[in-house]
Design an enzyme around this catalytic site. Structure first.
Site, PDB file in Angstrom:
ATOM      1  N   VAL A  21      11.524  -4.256 -10.133  1.00 44.47           N
ATOM      2  CA  VAL A  21      11.487  -4.768 -11.245  1.00 44.47           C
ATOM      3  C   VAL A  21      12.590  -4.259 -12.310  1.00 44.47           C
ATOM      4  CG1 VAL A  21       9.856  -4.939 -13.355  1.00 44.47           C
ATOM      5  CG2 VAL A  21       9.100  -5.547 -11.077  1.00 44.47           C
ATOM      6  N   ARG A  22      12.510  -2.883 -12.303  1.00 47.93           N
ATOM      7  CA  ARG A  22      13.327  -2.114 -13.401  1.00 47.93           C
ATOM      8  C   ARG A  22      14.959  -2.274 -12.837  1.00 47.93           C
ATOM      9  NH1 ARG A  22       9.850   3.147 -15.016  1.00 47.93           N
ATOM     10  NH2 ARG A  22       7.829   1.728 -16.115  1.00 47.93           N
ATOM     11  N   SER A  72      -0.543 -15.025   5.483  1.00 48.33           N
ATOM     12  CA  SER A  72      -0.877 -16.282   5.206  1.00 48.33           C
ATOM     13  C   SER A  72      -0.615 -17.169   6.679  1.00 48.33           C
ATOM     14  CB  SER A  72       0.070 -16.811   4.171  1.00 48.33           C
ATOM     15  OG  SER A  72       0.219 -17.936   4.187  1.00 48.33           O
ATOM     16  N   ASN A 102       7.223  -6.716  10.088  1.00 41.27           N
ATOM     17  CA  ASN A 102       7.489  -7.609  11.092  1.00 41.27           C
ATOM     18  C   ASN A 102       6.945  -9.128  10.696  1.00 41.27           C
ATOM     19  OD1 ASN A 102       8.235  -7.960  13.958  1.00 41.27           O
ATOM     20  ND2 ASN A 102       7.456  -5.886  13.572  1.00 41.27           N
ATOM     21  N   ILE A 126       3.044   0.937   7.836  1.00 40.97           N
ATOM     22  CA  ILE A 126       2.924   2.255   8.157  1.00 40.97           C
ATOM     23  C   ILE A 126       3.273   2.680   9.521  1.00 40.97           C
ATOM     24  CG2 ILE A 126       1.041   2.472   6.605  1.00 40.97           C
ATOM     25  CD1 ILE A 126      -0.806   2.519   9.028  1.00 40.97           C
ATOM     26  N   ASP A 127       3.535   1.221  10.336  1.00 37.11           N
ATOM     27  CA  ASP A 127       3.778   1.507  11.737  1.00 37.11           C
ATOM     28  C   ASP A 127       5.252   1.934  12.177  1.00 37.11           C
ATOM     29  OD1 ASP A 127       1.341   0.474  12.181  1.00 37.11           O
ATOM     30  OD2 ASP A 127       1.990  -1.574  13.071  1.00 37.11           O
ATOM     31  N   ARG A 171       0.032  -1.037  15.662  1.00 33.15           N
ATOM     32  CA  ARG A 171      -0.263  -2.050  16.534  1.00 33.15           C
ATOM     33  C   ARG A 171       0.436  -2.191  17.844  1.00 33.15           C
ATOM     34  NH1 ARG A 171      -1.163  -6.908  13.347  1.00 33.15           N
ATOM     35  NH2 ARG A 171       0.527  -6.115  12.061  1.00 33.15           N
ATOM     36  N   GLU A 187      -3.593  17.888  22.340  1.00 33.45           N
ATOM     37  CA  GLU A 187      -3.441  18.523  23.567  1.00 33.45           C
ATOM     38  C   GLU A 187      -2.423  17.438  24.293  1.00 33.45           C
ATOM     39  OE1 GLU A 187      -5.926  19.564  21.884  1.00 33.45           O
ATOM     40  OE2 GLU A 187      -4.807  21.564  22.444  1.00 33.45           O
ATOM     41  N   SER A 215     -11.203  23.703  21.992  1.00 31.80           N
ATOM     42  CA  SER A 215     -11.235  22.541  21.717  1.00 31.80           C
ATOM     43  C   SER A 215     -10.058  21.644  22.247  1.00 31.80           C
ATOM     44  CB  SER A 215     -11.269  22.269  20.301  1.00 31.80           C
ATOM     45  OG  SER A 215      -9.972  22.681  19.685  1.00 31.80           O
TER      46      SER A 215
HETATM   47  O1  F6P Z   1       0.848  -3.283  10.357  1.00 28.57           O
HETATM   48  C1  F6P Z   1       0.016  -2.129  10.048  1.00 28.57           C
HETATM   49  C2  F6P Z   1      -1.217  -2.236  10.350  1.00 28.57           C
HETATM   50  O2  F6P Z   1      -1.949  -1.381   9.855  1.00 28.57           O
HETATM   51  C3  F6P Z   1      -1.297  -1.765  12.004  1.00 28.57           C
HETATM   52  O3  F6P Z   1      -1.154  -0.460  12.081  1.00 28.57           O
HETATM   53  C4  F6P Z   1      -2.709  -2.399  12.086  1.00 28.57           C
HETATM   54  O4  F6P Z   1      -2.651  -2.905  13.631  1.00 28.57           O
HETATM   55  C5  F6P Z   1      -2.710  -3.521  11.287  1.00 28.57           C
HETATM   56  O5  F6P Z   1      -1.983  -3.387  10.225  1.00 28.57           O
HETATM   57  C6  F6P Z   1      -4.218  -3.867  11.038  1.00 28.57           C
HETATM   58  O6  F6P Z   1      -3.935  -5.002  10.205  1.00 28.57           O
HETATM   59  P1  F6P Z   1      -5.277  -5.619   9.198  1.00 28.57           P
HETATM   60  O7  F6P Z   1      -5.202  -4.613   8.078  1.00 28.57           O
HETATM   61  O8  F6P Z   1      -4.942  -7.224   8.908  1.00 28.57           O
HETATM   62  O9  F6P Z   1      -6.586  -5.585  10.088  1.00 28.57           O
END
Ligand code: F6P
Length: 320
Positions: A21-22, A72, A102, A126-127, A171, A187, A215
């Protein structure tokens, strides 16, 4: 120019929205926020909001996404994409910036090719499973969140001489698992990139016990196996261990982005706007060895990003 977030949310998405935006306003471009990703692009109207600098004040440190997100189903259909194109046309959107992973870029590639709409992507998941950037937005924060949680599990595991299976997200990839394993001294790990052998797991766990470990923690990437199932299978073979399972799940997706993710998001946002102005399209911005690069969506989503063998080696050496 329209901007939206789509797919699984990731910490740093807000910082990226702010930068887009900025960055746009700096270059005298009108920026429209599209709510709920492709759902908003299909529905238009109330889902579109003209953004000014103040609309993105105070969000750089916030998790989630102020534009909301969605996966979607309708956008997967030709009819859905046609509706989206009409919204783009009717609202004079000359270009789109898509913040996601993706699935988001798969949709962006199809849409941009079918309708000649310039789309530039910002990698946020996050993947960390995209080609074309060293780090996706949110990966650093999610890994730090996992590390903090696993450290806590270690405290209780040691107090009770227990074995914990901790399931982390990822995932299709084991990136969160591998880095959090090294950082917490787990471990061993179970990741999709490597075949899982129960015999080897038992060997590692027995070795730890013989060497007076109080542990054990096994980190399981969700894409490789269910931690619950692995724990059950182990207990059928041996009753040597007091076993517990923790699934970290969506808590890895939320929270305030790390300094690293905030800076990455700020850079990606400005670079994406500048790239778009220079004619980049159907491509994702990224930083590789600190250099800005644009990678075609097709490559970003279809390439197999490999796990770092060197880190795997370090992980197993240090787990003795
Ligand atoms: O793609 C990010 C992610 O958090 C994956 O690590 C996970 O498998 C998936 O999304 C979970 O998706 P949702 O929040 O739609 O269940």
């Amino acid at each position: 120019m329209g901007v939206f977030t789509s797919g699984g949310d990731a910490p740093g998405m807000n910082a990226a929205i702010r930068a887009v935006v900025r960055g746009g306003i700096f270059y005298k471009i009108e920026v429209v926020g599209i709510l709920e990703g492709y759902t908003g692009l299909i529905n238009g109207r109330d889902y579109l909001k003209k953004m000014n600098s103040r609309d993105v004040s105070g969000i750089i440190n916030k998790g989630g996404t102020i534009l909301k997100s969605a996966r979607s189903e309708e956008f997967r259909t030709k009819e859905g994409r046609e509706k989206a194109y009409n919204v783009v046309k009717d609202n004079n959107l000359d270009a789109l910036i898509a913040i996601g992973g993706n699935g988001t870029f798969t949709g962006a590639h199809i849409f941009g090719t079918e309708y000649d709409v310039p789309v530039v992507g910002i990698p946020a998941t996050i993947d960390n499973d995209l080609i074309g950037c060293d780090y996706t937005l949110g990966y650093d924060t999610a890994t730090n969140t996992a590390v903090e949680a696993i450290d806590r599990i270690r405290d209780t595991a040691s107090s009770h001489n227990r074995l914990f299976f901790v399931e982390v997200m990822g995932r299709d990839k084991g990136f969160i698992a591998l880095r959090s394993s090294i950082a917490t001294g787990a471990e061993t790990i179970i990741v999709p990139e490597k075949n899982f052998e129960m015999d080897k797991l038992v060997q590692v766990l027995n070795y730890g016990k013989q060497n007076k470990k109080t542990s054990s923690i096994v980190i399981v990437a969700e894409g490789a196996a269910s931690a619950v199932k692995v724990a059950e299978d182990l207990q059928e073979i041996t009753d040597e261990f007091d076993v517990k399972v923790t699934i970290l799940g969506h808590l890895q997706r939320g929270g305030s982005p790390t300094c690293f993710d905030r800076i990455l998001a700020s850079r990606y946002g400005v670079l994406a706007v500048e790239g778009m102005m220079k004619g980049e399209r159907d491509a994702m911005v990224g930083l590789i060895n600190r250099k800005a690069r644009f990678t075609p969506f097709k490559t970003a989503i279809n390439g197999e990003r490999e796990i770092d063998e060197e880190l795997l080696r370090i992980d197993s050496i240090l787990a003795i």
